[in-house]
Design a protein around this motif. Structure first.
Motif, PDB file in Angstrom:
ATOM      1  N   ARG A 186       0.823  -1.218   0.000  1.00 33.25           N
ATOM      2  CA  ARG A 186       0.000   0.000   0.000  1.00 33.25           C
ATOM      3  C   ARG A 186       0.858   1.270   0.000  1.00 33.25           C
ATOM      4  O   ARG A 186       0.454   2.293  -0.554  1.00 33.25           O
ATOM      5  N   LEU A 187       2.040   1.198   0.623  1.00 43.39           N
ATOM      6  CA  LEU A 187       2.920   2.361   0.617  1.00 43.39           C
ATOM      7  C   LEU A 187       3.412   2.645  -0.799  1.00 43.39           C
ATOM      8  O   LEU A 187       3.496   3.819  -1.210  1.00 43.39           O
ATOM      9  N   ALA A 188       3.721   1.619  -1.567  1.00 47.00           N
ATOM     10  CA  ALA A 188       4.144   1.813  -2.961  1.00 47.00           C
ATOM     11  C   ALA A 188       3.040   2.486  -3.760  1.00 47.00           C
ATOM     12  O   ALA A 188       3.300   3.390  -4.567  1.00 47.00           O
ATOM     13  N   ALA A 189       1.809   2.047  -3.560  1.00 50.23           N
ATOM     14  CA  ALA A 189       0.683   2.650  -4.280  1.00 50.23           C
ATOM     15  C   ALA A 189       0.558   4.133  -3.952  1.00 50.23           C
ATOM     16  O   ALA A 189       0.234   4.954  -4.828  1.00 50.23           O
ATOM     17  N   ALA A 190       0.858   4.510  -2.705  1.00 54.84           N
ATOM     18  CA  ALA A 190       0.753   5.912  -2.299  1.00 54.84           C
ATOM     19  C   ALA A 190       1.838   6.774  -2.923  1.00 54.84           C
ATOM     20  O   ALA A 190       1.684   8.003  -3.007  1.00 54.84           O
ATOM     21  N   CYS A 191       2.952   6.167  -3.364  1.00 55.89           N
ATOM     22  CA  CYS A 191       4.069   6.935  -3.934  1.00 55.89           C
ATOM     23  C   CYS A 191       3.845   7.315  -5.399  1.00 55.89           C
ATOM     24  O   CYS A 191       4.575   8.152  -5.940  1.00 55.89           O
ATOM     25  N   ALA A 192       2.908   6.695  -6.078  1.00 57.05           N
ATOM     26  CA  ALA A 192       2.699   6.940  -7.512  1.00 57.05           C
ATOM     27  C   ALA A 192       2.454   8.426  -7.783  1.00 57.05           C
ATOM     28  O   ALA A 192       1.832   9.115  -6.977  1.00 57.05           O
ATOM     29  N   GLY A 244      -7.606 -17.973  17.056  1.00 59.51           N
ATOM     30  CA  GLY A 244      -8.595 -17.487  18.010  1.00 59.51           C
ATOM     31  C   GLY A 244      -8.474 -16.008  18.326  1.00 59.51           C
ATOM     32  O   GLY A 244      -8.740 -15.583  19.453  1.00 59.51           O
ATOM     33  N   ILE A 245      -8.085 -15.208  17.339  1.00 56.85           N
ATOM     34  CA  ILE A 245      -7.913 -13.767  17.544  1.00 56.85           C
ATOM     35  C   ILE A 245      -9.244 -13.064  17.298  1.00 56.85           C
ATOM     36  O   ILE A 245      -9.870 -13.235  16.253  1.00 56.85           O
ATOM     37  N   ALA A 246      -9.674 -12.278  18.262  1.00 57.36           N
ATOM     38  CA  ALA A 246     -10.944 -11.554  18.149  1.00 57.36           C
ATOM     39  C   ALA A 246     -10.777 -10.316  17.286  1.00 57.36           C
ATOM     40  O   ALA A 246      -9.754  -9.613  17.370  1.00 57.36           O
ATOM     41  N   LEU A 247     -11.785 -10.029  16.449  1.00 57.24           N
ATOM     42  CA  LEU A 247     -11.807  -8.838  15.605  1.00 57.24           C
ATOM     43  C   LEU A 247     -13.156  -8.158  15.726  1.00 57.24           C
ATOM     44  O   LEU A 247     -14.176  -8.823  15.935  1.00 57.24           O
ATOM     45  N   PRO A 248     -13.193  -6.831  15.557  1.00 57.62           N
ATOM     46  CA  PRO A 248     -14.496  -6.162  15.450  1.00 57.62           C
ATOM     47  C   PRO A 248     -15.280  -6.746  14.282  1.00 57.62           C
ATOM     48  O   PRO A 248     -14.706  -7.131  13.257  1.00 57.62           O
ATOM     49  N   ASP A 249     -16.602  -6.795  14.414  1.00 58.12           N
ATOM     50  CA  ASP A 249     -17.440  -7.387  13.369  1.00 58.12           C
ATOM     51  C   ASP A 249     -17.220  -6.719  12.019  1.00 58.12           C
ATOM     52  O   ASP A 249     -17.208  -7.393  10.973  1.00 58.12           O
ATOM     53  N   SER A 250     -17.028  -5.392  12.021  1.00 58.71           N
ATOM     54  CA  SER A 250     -16.872  -4.672  10.753  1.00 58.71           C
ATOM     55  C   SER A 250     -15.583  -5.077  10.042  1.00 58.71           C
ATOM     56  O   SER A 250     -15.538  -5.178   8.804  1.00 58.71           O
ATOM     57  N   VAL A 251     -14.527  -5.325  10.804  1.00 59.51           N
ATOM     58  CA  VAL A 251     -13.244  -5.720  10.213  1.00 59.51           C
ATOM     59  C   VAL A 251     -13.317  -7.155   9.705  1.00 59.51           C
ATOM     60  O   VAL A 251     -12.821  -7.471   8.618  1.00 59.51           O
ATOM     61  N   ARG A 252     -13.943  -8.013  10.476  1.00 63.47           N
ATOM     62  CA  ARG A 252     -14.128  -9.393  10.019  1.00 63.47           C
ATOM     63  C   ARG A 252     -14.917  -9.420   8.706  1.00 63.47           C
ATOM     64  O   ARG A 252     -14.574 -10.162   7.769  1.00 63.47           O
ATOM     65  N   ALA A 253     -15.954  -8.586   8.613  1.00 62.68           N
ATOM     66  CA  ALA A 253     -16.749  -8.528   7.380  1.00 62.68           C
ATOM     67  C   ALA A 253     -15.918  -8.002   6.218  1.00 62.68           C
ATOM     68  O   ALA A 253     -16.035  -8.487   5.085  1.00 62.68           O
ATOM     69  N   ALA A 254     -15.043  -6.999   6.498  1.00 64.69           N
ATOM     70  CA  ALA A 254     -14.206  -6.429   5.440  1.00 64.69           C
ATOM     71  C   ALA A 254     -13.180  -7.436   4.929  1.00 64.69           C
ATOM     72  O   ALA A 254     -12.818  -7.424   3.749  1.00 64.69           O
ATOM     73  N   LEU A 255     -12.707  -8.315   5.796  1.00 62.60           N
ATOM     74  CA  LEU A 255     -11.824  -9.391   5.346  1.00 62.60           C
ATOM     75  C   LEU A 255     -12.614 -10.416   4.524  1.00 62.60           C
ATOM     76  O   LEU A 255     -12.144 -10.895   3.491  1.00 62.60           O
ATOM     77  N   ARG A 256     -13.805 -10.713   4.978  1.00 61.20           N
ATOM     78  CA  ARG A 256     -14.606 -11.734   4.305  1.00 61.20           C
ATOM     79  C   ARG A 256     -15.001 -11.317   2.892  1.00 61.20           C
ATOM     80  O   ARG A 256     -14.997 -12.124   1.959  1.00 61.20           O
ATOM     81  N   ASP A 257     -15.331 -10.018   2.729  1.00 61.84           N
ATOM     82  CA  ASP A 257     -15.774  -9.579   1.399  1.00 61.84           C
ATOM     83  C   ASP A 257     -14.648  -8.998   0.544  1.00 61.84           C
ATOM     84  O   ASP A 257     -14.876  -8.541  -0.578  1.00 61.84           O
ATOM     85  N   GLY A 258     -13.405  -8.996   1.067  1.00 61.47           N
ATOM     86  CA  GLY A 258     -12.252  -8.553   0.279  1.00 61.47           C
ATOM     87  C   GLY A 258     -12.010  -7.061   0.271  1.00 61.47           C
ATOM     88  O   GLY A 258     -11.126  -6.581  -0.451  1.00 61.47           O
ATOM     89  N   THR A 259     -12.740  -6.310   1.086  1.00 63.26           N
ATOM     90  CA  THR A 259     -12.549  -4.855   1.136  1.00 63.26           C
ATOM     91  C   THR A 259     -11.123  -4.494   1.545  1.00 63.26           C
ATOM     92  O   THR A 259     -10.575  -3.470   1.107  1.00 63.26           O
ATOM     93  N   LEU A 260     -10.506  -5.319   2.372  1.00 58.32           N
ATOM     94  CA  LEU A 260      -9.159  -5.024   2.879  1.00 58.32           C
ATOM     95  C   LEU A 260      -8.067  -5.701   2.044  1.00 58.32           C
ATOM     96  O   LEU A 260      -6.938  -5.868   2.510  1.00 58.32           O
ATOM     97  N   GLU A 261      -8.379  -6.045   0.789  1.00 63.27           N
ATOM     98  CA  GLU A 261      -7.385  -6.720  -0.047  1.00 63.27           C
ATOM     99  C   GLU A 261      -6.220  -5.796  -0.381  1.00 63.27           C
ATOM    100  O   GLU A 261      -6.366  -4.582  -0.484  1.00 63.27           O
ATOM    101  N   THR A 262      -5.039  -6.396  -0.530  1.00 66.10           N
ATOM    102  CA  THR A 262      -3.795  -5.676  -0.796  1.00 66.10           C
ATOM    103  C   THR A 262      -3.509  -5.632  -2.295  1.00 66.10           C
ATOM    104  O   THR A 262      -4.027  -6.448  -3.060  1.00 66.10           O
ATOM    105  N   PRO A 263      -2.662  -4.688  -2.756  1.00 71.33           N
ATOM    106  CA  PRO A 263      -2.248  -4.660  -4.175  1.00 71.33           C
ATOM    107  C   PRO A 263      -1.505  -5.943  -4.554  1.00 71.33           C
ATOM    108  O   PRO A 263      -0.658  -6.420  -3.794  1.00 71.33           O
ATOM    109  N   LYS A 264      -1.830  -6.474  -5.720  1.00 75.60           N
ATOM    110  CA  LYS A 264      -1.307  -7.767  -6.137  1.00 75.60           C
ATOM    111  C   LYS A 264      -0.208  -7.639  -7.192  1.00 75.60           C
ATOM    112  O   LYS A 264      -0.062  -6.593  -7.827  1.00 75.60           O
ATOM    113  N   PRO A 265       0.575  -8.724  -7.394  1.00 73.11           N
ATOM    114  CA  PRO A 265       1.574  -8.715  -8.477  1.00 73.11           C
ATOM    115  C   PRO A 265       0.926  -8.356  -9.809  1.00 73.11           C
ATOM    116  O   PRO A 265      -0.164  -8.819 -10.133  1.00 73.11           O
TER     117      PRO A 265
END
Length: 457
Positions: free
Chosen positions: A189-195, A238-259
């Motif tokens: 994500r830092l590389a993306a911010a440098c563009a 067994g790491i607890a997460l806020p429901d909103s963050v768990r949902a963002a992982l599940r639906d791919g909202t928090l996906e990282t830049p790919k090759p």
């Protein structure tokens, strides 16, 4: 062993008469070989037409910044910000102008200072042009030092998650997969911010396999992992997460830049120092002293105590005479690196909290399995000078470690049960204490095997 002797050791002690000092010298050689000033020059790009902005994070961040300042043309613009661990800024050489700001933050658990540094670094790379250059200096420890929680997470959440990861026994790739997907700056994500500026990343590897996407959670490197993988690791541990963050992982909202993502076009990366180089430097010094040296691997992972037991089995086989098959001819040194793990055990009610890190726990397992084997000495230490969160780099094992410990009422099994290597080896005056080394190529382990007939005095 002090920081001064670590950096300045030159004459090699006689391994037969001074085995402890000999192992100290091998460790010093390994660390010296990984210092940034020795490795960075050939990888520096030419100054660009526009600005050069230096950013970075890691335990070696300050020494890498000083190396760039020393080598960059005096008439070429240079500015930036790097974050390193508290007390990891080396003394500035006389006459070296300060052109890159260095700030300090917490490791291994992030703090507010690291979050402020990450916010400032992101701000520094805004508004750059294609004529500008971003020089990114990355080394181990950057995951904690460069912290910027994903939306829906607080700093307190990230601190809790980091503690759980550190105590879970998860390997570095698993931990950093989670960290990348719960961050606004890691995982490319830092590389993306440098563009659209060009990015050149120079890194010192502290991970098995030298994967730049794993080192400090790869802030400028494309991430092949996924939200689904991160969530699977989180659930398994067994790491607890806020429901909103768990949902963002599940639906791919928090996906990282790919090759292949356009944000990485024209970017380059070089690993300037790596564990294998450090081990080979130590091996070369041992051979120069007439001692055979074998680099077992720079990618050893697993539970520290179990890795110690495996090393003990190799050493015992080599040290005992009269075997039909002798795996290593003595005298010899067995060297290894990588990144082992420690699973923190539950404490019995009323038991004191243990102190120590990977290197110390390796030494506990090694000493227990060696059972006082004659002719075997060992040193295990982290090349950054800090084993876990303690004041030592690691510890030593000698043929009389168990006997001396018993005389002091110290039980190796009790200290293993409590993950308390520091107290055990401190009682024996066998901690390796160097202070920060200003580099980091991860675990260093050296076993000196002189044979069962060696003088163990």
């Amino acid at each position: 062993m002090t920081t001064k002797t670590l950096c300045e050791t030159s004459a090699l002690p006689d391994p037969h008469r001074q085995p402890r000092e000999f192992l100290n010298a091998l460790f010093a050689t390994a660390v010296r070989s990984a210092l940034p000033l020795h490795a960075i020059a050939e990888h520096l790009p030419a100054p660009p037409r526009g600005r050069t902005v230096v950013i970075g994070a890691g335990k070696a961040g300050a020494s890498m910044a000083q190396a760039v300042e020393a080598l960059w043309p005096a008439d070429a613009p240079l500015s930036g910000l790097v974050v390193t661990r508290y007390d990891h800024i080396p003394v500035r050489p006389a006459g070296l102008a300060e052109r890159i700001e260095v700030v300090e933050a917490s490791h291994p658990v992030p703090d507010a200072a690291g979050m402020r540094a990450a916010q400032r670094i992101l701000a520094l790379v805004q508004g750059l042009t294609a004529d500008d250059l971003v020089l990114c200096l990355i080394s181990g420890g950057g995951s904690s030092l460069l912290t910027l929680p994903a939306e829906g997470l607080t700093l307190e959440d990230k601190q809790r998650i980091n503690r759980q990861l550190l105590e879970s026994g998860a390997d570095i790739a698993e931990m950093n997969c989670v960290r990348k997907h719960l961050s606004r700056i890691k995982g490319g994500r830092l590389a993306a911010a440098c563009a659209p500026a060009r990015v050149v990343t120079l890194t010192i590897s502290d991970v098995p396999g030298d994967d730049p996407a794993t080192i400090a959670s790869g802030p400028t490197v494309a991430d092949a992992g996924s939200c689904a993988q991160a969530l699977a690791i989180i659930d398994r541990l067994g790491i607890a997460l806020p429901d909103s963050v768990r949902a963002a992982l599940r639906d791919g909202t928090l996906e990282t830049p790919k090759p292949g993502d356009a944000c990485f076009a024209g970017h380059t990366l070089a690993v300037i120092s790596a564990p294998q180089q450090a081990l080979e430097a130590a091996a070369a010094q041992a051979r120069a002293a007439g001692i055979d040296a074998w680099v077992l691997s720079d990618e050893i992972e697993g539970e520290s105590r179990e890795v110690g037991r495996v090393h003990a089995a190799l050493a015992r086989a080599a040290a005992r005479p009269g075997q039909v098959f002798q795996p290593f001819k003595t005298p010899c040194v067995l060297l290894s690196g990588g990144e082992t793990t420690v699973t923190v055990r539950a404490r019995a009610p009323g038991a004191a909290k243990g102190r120590g890190g990977r290197a110390g726990e390796f030494c506990l397992g090694l000493a227990q399995a060696l059972q006082g084997q004659a002719g075997v000495w060992a040193l295990a230490a982290d090349t950054d000078g800090i084993d876990g969160v303690e004041n030592n780099a690691g510890a030593r094992v000698t043929p009389d470690t168990l006997a001396r410990a018993r005389a002091l009422g110290l039980s190796v099994q009790d200290h293993l049960d409590r993950n308390d290597a520091w107290t055990y080896f401190n009682g024996l005056d066998d901690l390796v204490v160097t202070g920060p080394t200003f580099t980091n190529v991860n675990d260093f382990r050296a076993l000196l095997i002189l044979g069962a007939d060696a003088d163990d005095s």
